[in-house]
Each structure stands twice: as C-alpha cells, then as structure tokens.
Design a protein around this motif. Structure first.
Motif, PDB file in Angstrom:
ATOM      1  N   TRP A  69       0.817  -1.379   0.225  1.00  0.00           N
ATOM      2  CA  TRP A  69       0.246  -0.177   0.261  1.00  0.00           C
ATOM      3  C   TRP A  69       0.786   0.883   0.014  1.00  0.00           C
ATOM      4  CZ3 TRP A  69       0.846   3.314   4.255  1.00  0.00           C
ATOM      5  CH2 TRP A  69       1.570   2.075   5.080  1.00  0.00           C
ATOM      6  N   HIS A  94      -0.664  -1.979  -6.083  1.00  0.00           N
ATOM      7  CA  HIS A  94      -0.060  -0.531  -5.818  1.00  0.00           C
ATOM      8  C   HIS A  94       0.562   1.366  -6.580  1.00  0.00           C
ATOM      9  CE1 HIS A  94       3.542  -1.644  -3.035  1.00  0.00           C
ATOM     10  NE2 HIS A  94       3.582  -0.393  -2.711  1.00  0.00           N
ATOM     11  N   VAL A 123      -3.084   0.804  -2.904  1.00  0.00           N
ATOM     12  CA  VAL A 123      -3.174  -0.736  -2.185  1.00  0.00           C
ATOM     13  C   VAL A 123      -2.998  -1.702  -3.787  1.00  0.00           C
ATOM     14  CG1 VAL A 123      -5.808  -0.674  -2.172  1.00  0.00           C
ATOM     15  CG2 VAL A 123      -4.185  -1.960  -0.181  1.00  0.00           C
TER      16      VAL A 123
END
Length: 292
Positions: A69, A94, A123
């Motif tokens: 992320w 991500h 993400v």
C-alpha cells in the motif's frame, strides 16, 4: 506510411477514417489514435512530487497475499487529511498510480491550483475485480476491513472518504462506495470503468458466470450511491463507452462526468485526472459541493 504518401494515399486514409468511424474495421482505437482523433493526451505536471509513505501487510481477505500500500500526501510530509482510496486497473498494483499516472505530482499540482487538500491511498488488489471470488479471495473486503484501519492508524480521516479508480478499479470504486453508502463516502470517481450491460460480455477475470455478474455488477444498483457525489469519465473510443453511458443514464439524478474523444489509455486518464481530483477535493472538503 499512408500519411506520408501521395494525395491518393491521403484520400485512402480519409476513406479509412470514415470506415473506422462507422465501426467497419478492426483496430478502430489504434487507427483513430494514429489519425489524432482520440483527443489530446494528458501531461503529468512538472512539480515537486508529494510525500509518499509505503508499507505492506499479509491480507487475510486476499488469502495470505502480501499486499503493498501507499499513501500520497500533497505536501512534503504526512499530515491528517481526508483520504481518497484509488483502486488500480487489471494488471496494476499499488505503485501504478505513481509510476504510470503520476498521482504523486497531480495531487500537489491540484492543491496548488486551489483544490482542498486530501491524501490518496493505493493498495494491491490483484486481478479479482474488488469483489468476492469463488475461491474465497475478496479484495474489496481487504480494502474495507484491512486497509481502512491502517489508514486511520496513519492519522487519515476515513470518516471523510472517497473512492476513485480506473478500468477494473473504476468499477471497484463505484462498487465499494455503494457498499459503504453516503454515511461514510463523500464521492466516487471513475475513469473508463470496466462495466458490461450483459453477463456474457463480462471479463472472465472478474465474473466466471452470470450468477457472479448479477451478484456483484453495479448496473441497476445506482440507488446505492444516493447521497454520494458521483463522477464518471470515459472516452468515446473506449470499449466500455456504451456500458458506461448506460450506467450514467441509470441514475435518477444528474451525475458529473464527460464522454469525449479518448481511448482506454494512460494518455486519456492523465488528461482527465485534474478534473477528477478537483471533484473529489470539493466533495471531501466541508462546506463545498462536488455536484458539478
């Protein structure tokens, strides 16, 4: 070669362009792009990138996959802000929002132009279209149950939330905004959302059969977004153009967005990102409206 040839070759190009416009030839999108008919490409702003924080976790909802992320801030440091969750398209992860779309530069440029500041979270969602799959994987549940608590731990205001994405992620943004509804979501913005009007046409990467399509399609479920600001932009040379227009027409109130020359390309998405970020910023800022 045709464009560099004689007058007869130019005439052939013109005739070919007409045929492509009528949908008679394969390769319509590529041909229109070569002829400059799919609109101008966007440009990533030449500004100092915003601050980016990255991390990873093992996702239960993604069946134990290590899930990366990122959080993109408009300024040089992390700060408590409302957040837009940006969902990538098929084949992305991500990092794609930064490496291909330049959101780490579009966001500070937008704020410098007067857009109220917010953060962007990205993400890894794999290839599962942000909804429950037959094998038990559910990237959508990962976002809601695993990513959002981590964003809160970063000091971000997830009570003022927006979803945005392109292609597969555009579908995911519309779906997850509908799952949470207007009590938690201020805006949903989609670029070239991967939508289909019929289950037989849907991608097998996301829908193995008609039952899965009927269960998780956003078509016919526009009422789930009542009270949420919605924007959808799609190019007229995009394969999802017809379905996206049908989706927008299914609202019982006006929604924002455009259908203008463009294809399913980074050039089109970067052209539309300033408008999408301005829309989201207005929605996330108290006292401002994202109705236009």
């Amino acid at each position: 070669m045709l464009l560099l040839g004689s007058g007869g070759a130019v005439a052939a190009v013109a005739a070919g362009g007409l045929a492509v416009d009528e949908g008679w030839l394969p390769g319509r999108t590529r041909a229109r792009g070569l002829l400059g008919l799919d609109g101008p490409g966007g440009h990533i702003p030449d500004v100092t990138p915003g601050h980016v924080v990255t991390g990873s976790f093992v996702s239960q909802h993604r069946l134990g996959a290590t899930t990366g992320w990122s959080v993109i801030y408009p300024g040089p440091r992390a700060e408590p802000l409302p957040v837009m969750v940006c969902l990538h398209g098929l084949g992305g992860d991500h990092t794609t929002a930064v490496s291909e779309l330049g959101l780490d530069r579009f966001l500070p440029a937008a704020v410098a132009d007067g857009v109220p500041p917010f953060a962007i979270a990205t993400v890894d969602g794999g290839t599962t279209y942000w909804h429950p799959r037959p094998n038990g994987e559910d990237a959508g549940a990962m976002v809601l149950a695993e990513l959002l608590p981590r964003l809160r731990a970063q000091g971000l205001h997830t009570d003022r939330l927006a979803f945005q994405g392109w292609s597969m992620g555009g579908y995911g943004a519309l779906r997850l905004a509908g799952v949470l509804g207007a009590t938690k979501v201020r805006a949903a913005a989609a670029l070239s959302a991967a939508l289909w009007t019929e289950p037989d046409d849907a991608s097998p990467s996301g829908f193995v059969d008609a039952t899965e399509y009927e269960t998780y399609s956003v078509m016919g479920r526009q009422d789930q977004l009542r009270g949420v600001g919605v924007r959808l932009d799609c190019g007229t040379d995009d394969p999802f153009y017809v379905a996206d227009k049908s989706y927008v027409a299914g609202f019982d109130h006006p929604v924002a967005g455009t259908f203008q020359p463009g294809a399913h390309t980074t050039a089109y998405w970067t052209r539309m990102l300033p408008a999408q970020l301005a829309f989201v910023g207005a929605a996330l800022s108290p006292g401002l409206s994202s109705s236009s």
